[in-house]
Design a protein around this motif. Structure first.
Motif, mmCIF file in Angstrom:
data_model
loop_
_atom_site.group_PDB
_atom_site.id
_atom_site.type_symbol
_atom_site.label_atom_id
_atom_site.label_comp_id
_atom_site.label_asym_id
_atom_site.label_seq_id
_atom_site.Cartn_x
_atom_site.Cartn_y
_atom_site.Cartn_z
ATOM 1 N N UNK A 1 -3.305 0.004 -2.897
ATOM 2 C CA UNK A 1 -2.297 -1.032 -3.340
ATOM 3 C C UNK A 1 -1.626 -0.984 -4.523
ATOM 4 N N UNK A 2 -0.397 -1.219 -4.779
ATOM 5 C CA UNK A 2 0.417 -1.191 -5.833
ATOM 6 C C UNK A 2 1.288 -2.445 -5.824
ATOM 7 N N UNK A 3 1.774 -2.870 -6.848
ATOM 8 C CA UNK A 3 2.446 -4.146 -7.298
ATOM 9 C C UNK A 3 3.839 -3.605 -7.806
ATOM 10 N N UNK A 4 4.937 -3.849 -6.994
ATOM 11 C CA UNK A 4 6.299 -3.339 -7.214
ATOM 12 C C UNK A 4 7.516 -4.513 -7.268
ATOM 13 N N UNK A 5 8.158 -4.385 -8.169
ATOM 14 C CA UNK A 5 9.550 -5.264 -8.092
ATOM 15 C C UNK A 5 10.798 -4.616 -8.325
ATOM 16 N N UNK B 1 0.923 -1.100 0.155
ATOM 17 C CA UNK B 1 0.260 0.175 -0.170
ATOM 18 C C UNK B 1 0.867 1.390 0.195
ATOM 19 N N UNK B 2 0.601 2.311 -0.941
ATOM 20 C CA UNK B 2 1.408 3.476 -1.053
ATOM 21 C C UNK B 2 0.995 4.349 0.054
ATOM 22 N N UNK B 3 1.349 5.570 0.206
ATOM 23 C CA UNK B 3 1.093 6.394 1.546
ATOM 24 C C UNK B 3 -0.561 6.770 1.319
#
Length: 340
Positions: free
Chosen positions: A161-165, A155-157
């Motif tokens: 919800x974001x997906x990041x790699x 979860x960003x600020x």
């Protein structure tokens, strides 16, 4: 634990040649010792030759071959003896054993190759003895490696919800710390990468948002995951380095390899971005249309082409705005009678 580099150990070829010559001498000694024993000679030569044939293989166990950017951490009966670094043919204490707790750990990264699946458990070569289940798998690579951890949902600020790699470039700089300070330095690095990624991502919004402080200075800024990827990657790198320094690892670079909204909100966020783009485009069109209408009225006034009262001006402005702001081409209606 301080790393201790073993110097002046490149005697492998000399020990190999000397041991082999002694073996050949022992074989010749057994032959001549047997002949002397048949002639009622002393059995000393035969006994010494047999003893050497029985224990002469021990020096072979101390032969070590290292390629460029490889190292071996050696222990003797549980005590750290030192580290052998650099390419060469080495001879060390035959009773030393090499240690690498991460030898069997295979992550999604470069350099993780299962040698045991391709080679037998035990082999012998002319350049020395290689125990593939032992020293061959216990070598520590000093090369720059790339760790590509799996994507995480964070979860960003703003709570989205974001997906990041990320991909992390790293290498071992202190072999003793990597082996003895942590249980498994590869798993430790992977865990710290996940933790640092989560700690940094939660400070940023996915896109630029108002009244968000990403630097911690108490003032709102324009930082975002999408627009400030270089800054975010640098902060992730520094965060990981602080955690893995005690493990003898150096983080050279960290890069974001994947960034997107989570599937459950991706469609909604796409509509939001589309709506924002449409609003911006409409705003630009309206601003331009108003400017054109104002210019048209001023030119008509200056040139004295026609005198319009306020009601006719309002009608003209309305018609021009409809024509300029409409999505389709206007269908003109020609008035062939009087203007009034």
């Amino acid at each position: 634990m301080k790393e201790k580099i073993l110097q002046n150990k490149k005697h492998g070829m000399r020990v190999l040649v000397l041991t082999t010559l002694l073996y050949l001498t022992a074989i010749v000694g057994c032959i001549f010792g047997g002949i002397l024993l048949e002639k009622n000679g002393g059995p000393v030569l035969l006994i010494l030759s047999i003893i050497w044939l029985c224990i002469g293989w021990v020096p072979y166990c101390g032969l070590r071959i290292l390629k460029p950017q490889e190292a071996l951490v050696l222990t003797l009966f549980g005590k750290y003896v030192g580290t052998v670094k650099g390419e060469g043919f080495y001879f060390v204490n035959p009773f030393c054993s090499s240690v690498n707790p991460a030898a069997a750990t295979h992550l999604n990264q470069s350099g993780d190759v299962d040698n045991r699946a391709r080679k037998p458990a035990f082999s012998f070569s002319l350049t020395g003895m290689e125990n593939n289940a032992g020293d061959l798998g216990k070598k520590i690579s000093l090369k720059i490696m790339t760790l590509n951890n799996s994507r995480q949902k964070i979860n960003d600020c703003l709570g989205n919800p974001v997906e990041i790699g990320i991909a992390v470039m790293w290498r071992v700089v202190d072999t003793s710390k990597a082996v003895f300070n942590v249980d498994n330095y590869k798993e430790y690095l992977s865990l710290q990468c996940d933790t640092a990624l989560r700690n940094i991502v939660r400070l940023y919004p996915y896109d630029v948002a108002p009244n968000v402080d990403t630097t911690g200075d108490g003032q709102a800024d324009d930082g975002s995951l999408r627009g400030s990827s270089e800054i975010v990657a640098t902060r992730i790198k520094d965060e990981i380095q602080q955690k893995v320094g005690e493990a003898g690892l150096e983080i050279l670079e960290a890069r974001i390899t994947y960034l997107a909204y989570a599937p459950e909100i991706a469609a909604v966020m796409l509509q939001r971005q589309q709506a924002s783009a449409i609003i911006d485009a409409r705003k630009m069109i309206v601003d331009g249309a108003v400017g054109m209408v104002e210019m048209a009225l001023n030119r008509l006034n200056e040139n004295g082409v026609v005198e319009l009262d306020e009601e006719r001006k309002a009608a003209m402005v309305s018609n021009l705005l409809v024509v300029l702001c409409g999505n389709r081409d206007a269908q003109p209606i020609v008035n062939s009678g009087s203007l009034y």
